[in-house]
Write a protein that holds these residues in place. Sequence first.
Motif, mmCIF file in Angstrom:
data_model
loop_
_atom_site.group_PDB
_atom_site.id
_atom_site.type_symbol
_atom_site.label_atom_id
_atom_site.label_comp_id
_atom_site.label_asym_id
_atom_site.label_seq_id
_atom_site.Cartn_x
_atom_site.Cartn_y
_atom_site.Cartn_z
ATOM 1 N N ALA A 269 0.851 -1.186 0.000
ATOM 2 C CA ALA A 269 0.000 0.000 0.000
ATOM 3 C C ALA A 269 0.885 1.234 0.000
ATOM 4 C CB ALA A 269 -0.922 0.012 1.217
ATOM 5 N N ALA A 270 0.384 2.310 -0.578
ATOM 6 C CA ALA A 270 1.180 3.528 -0.658
ATOM 7 C C ALA A 270 0.268 4.741 -0.625
ATOM 8 C CB ALA A 270 2.026 3.538 -1.930
ATOM 9 N N VAL A 271 0.833 5.851 -0.222
ATOM 10 C CA VAL A 271 0.174 7.141 -0.323
ATOM 11 C C VAL A 271 1.122 8.086 -1.045
ATOM 12 C CG1 VAL A 271 0.970 7.788 2.004
ATOM 13 C CG2 VAL A 271 -0.921 9.052 0.928
ATOM 14 N N PHE A 272 0.613 8.786 -2.042
ATOM 15 C CA PHE A 272 1.394 9.729 -2.843
ATOM 16 C C PHE A 272 0.747 11.099 -2.807
ATOM 17 C CE2 PHE A 272 2.167 5.604 -4.838
ATOM 18 C CZ PHE A 272 3.535 5.618 -5.052
ATOM 19 N N ASN A 273 1.549 12.124 -3.098
ATOM 20 C CA ASN A 273 0.947 13.402 -3.425
ATOM 21 C C ASN A 273 0.071 13.188 -4.660
ATOM 22 O OD1 ASN A 273 0.927 16.491 -3.160
ATOM 23 N ND2 ASN A 273 1.493 16.174 -5.309
ATOM 24 N N GLY A 274 -1.169 13.702 -4.623
ATOM 25 C CA GLY A 274 -2.153 13.323 -5.622
ATOM 26 C C GLY A 274 -2.025 13.968 -6.981
ATOM 27 N N ASP A 275 -1.197 14.992 -7.124
ATOM 28 C CA ASP A 275 -1.033 15.662 -8.420
ATOM 29 C C ASP A 275 0.458 15.950 -8.616
ATOM 30 O OD1 ASP A 275 -1.127 17.154 -10.714
ATOM 31 O OD2 ASP A 275 -2.763 18.452 -10.064
ATOM 32 N N PRO A 276 1.200 15.047 -9.262
ATOM 33 C CA PRO A 276 2.664 15.168 -9.324
ATOM 34 C C PRO A 276 3.176 16.501 -9.858
ATOM 35 C CG PRO A 276 1.986 13.004 -10.075
ATOM 36 C CD PRO A 276 0.733 13.801 -9.890
ATOM 37 N N ALA A 277 2.532 17.057 -10.887
ATOM 38 C CA ALA A 277 3.023 18.312 -11.474
ATOM 39 C C ALA A 277 2.239 19.528 -11.016
ATOM 40 C CB ALA A 277 2.977 18.225 -13.000
ATOM 41 N N GLY A 278 1.140 19.312 -10.309
ATOM 42 C CA GLY A 278 0.307 20.422 -9.888
ATOM 43 C C GLY A 278 -0.691 20.816 -10.965
ATOM 44 N N PRO A 279 -1.751 21.532 -10.578
ATOM 45 C CA PRO A 279 -2.802 21.903 -11.543
ATOM 46 C C PRO A 279 -2.291 22.904 -12.568
ATOM 47 C CG PRO A 279 -3.156 22.982 -9.428
ATOM 48 C CD PRO A 279 -2.026 22.026 -9.227
ATOM 49 N N GLY A 280 -2.973 22.932 -13.714
ATOM 50 C CA GLY A 280 -2.603 23.870 -14.768
ATOM 51 C C GLY A 280 -2.922 23.291 -16.128
ATOM 52 N N VAL A 281 -2.655 24.082 -17.161
ATOM 53 C CA VAL A 281 -2.932 23.661 -18.534
ATOM 54 C C VAL A 281 -1.662 23.092 -19.156
ATOM 55 C CG1 VAL A 281 -4.763 25.357 -18.808
ATOM 56 C CG2 VAL A 281 -2.415 25.967 -19.403
ATOM 57 N N ASN B 145 0.886 20.042 -20.944
ATOM 58 C CA ASN B 145 1.452 18.784 -20.484
ATOM 59 C C ASN B 145 2.067 18.939 -19.096
ATOM 60 O OD1 ASN B 145 3.629 16.569 -20.283
ATOM 61 N ND2 ASN B 145 2.503 16.000 -22.128
ATOM 62 N N PRO B 146 1.887 17.957 -18.206
ATOM 63 C CA PRO B 146 2.464 18.059 -16.854
ATOM 64 C C PRO B 146 3.969 18.292 -16.853
ATOM 65 C CG PRO B 146 0.914 16.241 -16.952
ATOM 66 C CD PRO B 146 1.059 16.744 -18.353
ATOM 67 N N VAL B 147 4.686 17.759 -17.836
ATOM 68 C CA VAL B 147 6.136 17.957 -17.888
ATOM 69 C C VAL B 147 6.480 19.429 -18.067
ATOM 70 C CG1 VAL B 147 8.221 17.439 -19.234
ATOM 71 C CG2 VAL B 147 6.596 15.619 -18.698
ATOM 72 N N GLU B 148 5.622 20.171 -18.752
ATOM 73 C CA GLU B 148 5.855 21.603 -18.935
ATOM 74 C C GLU B 148 5.687 22.358 -17.621
ATOM 75 O OE1 GLU B 148 3.024 22.497 -21.924
ATOM 76 O OE2 GLU B 148 4.130 21.482 -23.534
ATOM 77 N N ARG B 149 4.871 21.825 -16.711
ATOM 78 C CA ARG B 149 4.683 22.467 -15.405
ATOM 79 C C ARG B 149 5.764 22.044 -14.406
ATOM 80 N NH1 ARG B 149 -0.551 20.645 -16.580
ATOM 81 N NH2 ARG B 149 -0.662 19.223 -14.795
ATOM 82 N N ASP B 150 6.402 20.925 -14.679
ATOM 83 C CA ASP B 150 7.470 20.420 -13.807
ATOM 84 C C ASP B 150 8.606 19.941 -14.709
ATOM 85 O OD1 ASP B 150 8.975 19.415 -11.695
ATOM 86 O OD2 ASP B 150 7.856 17.527 -11.605
ATOM 87 N N PRO B 151 9.327 20.869 -15.341
ATOM 88 C CA PRO B 151 10.241 20.502 -16.423
ATOM 89 C C PRO B 151 11.451 19.695 -16.000
ATOM 90 C CG PRO B 151 10.463 22.834 -15.888
ATOM 91 C CD PRO B 151 9.272 22.334 -15.126
ATOM 92 N N HIS B 152 11.806 19.716 -14.710
ATOM 93 C CA HIS B 152 13.013 19.020 -14.279
ATOM 94 C C HIS B 152 12.766 17.984 -13.181
ATOM 95 C CE1 HIS B 152 15.156 21.816 -16.784
ATOM 96 N NE2 HIS B 152 14.719 22.844 -16.080
ATOM 97 N N GLY B 153 11.493 17.689 -12.889
ATOM 98 C CA GLY B 153 11.180 16.698 -11.872
ATOM 99 C C GLY B 153 11.496 17.137 -10.464
ATOM 100 N N LEU B 154 11.522 18.440 -10.229
ATOM 101 C CA LEU B 154 11.919 18.986 -8.935
ATOM 102 C C LEU B 154 10.764 19.676 -8.209
ATOM 103 C CD1 LEU B 154 15.362 20.527 -10.022
ATOM 104 C CD2 LEU B 154 14.953 18.334 -8.884
#
Length: 484
Positions: free
Chosen positions: A222-234, A236-245
């Motif tokens: 079983a696991a619990v994660f932060n529910g939105d890895p890149a955060g809300p926004g328009v 692609n998620p990678v554009e909101r979190d470009p370096h995984g940080l």
Amino acid sequence: MCVVRQFGVAFLVFSAPFAVLTAAPSESFAEENNDTAPWSLPAALRQMTDWGGARTRLEQAGVKFTFNYYGDAFNNPTGGIQQGPGYDGRFAGIVDADLEKLIGWNGADFHASLHQIHGTQFSVTNPDNLMTVSGSEAPQSTRLFNLWVAQDIGNDANIRIGQFTAAQEFQISDNANLFVNSTFGWPLLSGDDLPSGGPNFPEATPGVRFRYNPNASFTFQAAVFNGDPAGPGVGNPVERDPHGLAFRVNDPPLFIAEFAYAYDHARPEPVPQNPKEESGARRQAQTPATTDLPNTIKVGAWLNTGLFNDQRYNTAGGLLAASGSPLQHHGDYALYGIVDHELWTDPGMPDRSLNVFLRGTAAPGDRNLIDLYVDCGITLEASFSSRPHDTVGIAAAYGHISPRASAFDRDAIAVTGTPMPVRDFEATIELTYQWVVAKNWYFQPNLQYVVHPGGNIANPNAGPGIVSSIPNALVFGLRSFVQF
């Protein structure tokens, strides 16, 4: 982009001749340091990166470095929004540290990885489908992926804390990992319905995972994660979190749990094949015992406690296609089940086996685009007597568009008077052959056929005044993989 494509083509052209020269599998899997073993690319790259023996000395001290590369070349002669070639690749640098050996921290391990992702995003530019044809496909970025510490708790349990993904440990079918299409890793329903695609390549996110493995047959995790890895926004998620940080921890959490029961005789653990998985030194307690057995049944569920938009109605209860903001639902969830089963083993050739998998997951249709997903397939290991390490397989996947999303399309037609396709489903069939050249080195030609790309959406390139769906796409592909 031109440089990226040239790099990918160069890699394939460079490595293919050596594959032909070293295609004797029984010899190419000879023990390391055997002078009679033929040349192999992984061994050569390993030697090149062991400067002055530093890498070997670090491993002896408890720190292991691993590097791997996935390269996927594609071409769709028919179908999609456009036809032509494309390439998607991913280079990973991985470090695993045995903290007990390194600093005396009993039962602890450290793991970190960096990804360099490049390519043309073939699925976006050509078939425009939901189930991306490559598990390596993502917007170009150089990013942190995993960063975690794990601790054994006695002999039967393990806890992991840090940044990682659910897709590396949950909802996995061992037999499905052979296939190139991304949906046979983290399935379409979870990737499309969860915020930012959920904790899945390339978006790892902070989390805590607990695993209990009392014997070779039973595993609970079983696991619990932060529910939105890149955060809300328009976008692609990678554009909101470009370096995984991003390291987000304040979003509504995602909970996931899974029971697994494995049965029958022990089997060797397979070579990692899924781009979402990473290899490296790991303790037995960290690797599910179910991977050592040919027959496995898994049941699980996930729950995200955030807010989710209704697919058809607005906040006033009227039609969203007419006006207004989407009605909000508190929470989202899915239930899933997986069966991996060995149908047959050749008594005269233990490495040869015929295996099947079946996986299904369902979610509420009022708040999700995909409310039902099913995939299945069959694989044959040691396909030929002369190729004991090769595997051939065929698989199919089906993602159903929820009735409310389809109803929204019909509402939009009625409100605007403009004809348009009504979304219904997307399906993919993949035929693949994994040609293992040497340990940690293989090529994988694959053929994929995509039915109703995008779930039967309108073709943006149909021309003025023409309303038609995106045509079904035929995709030819070649994967190359090397690890050293």
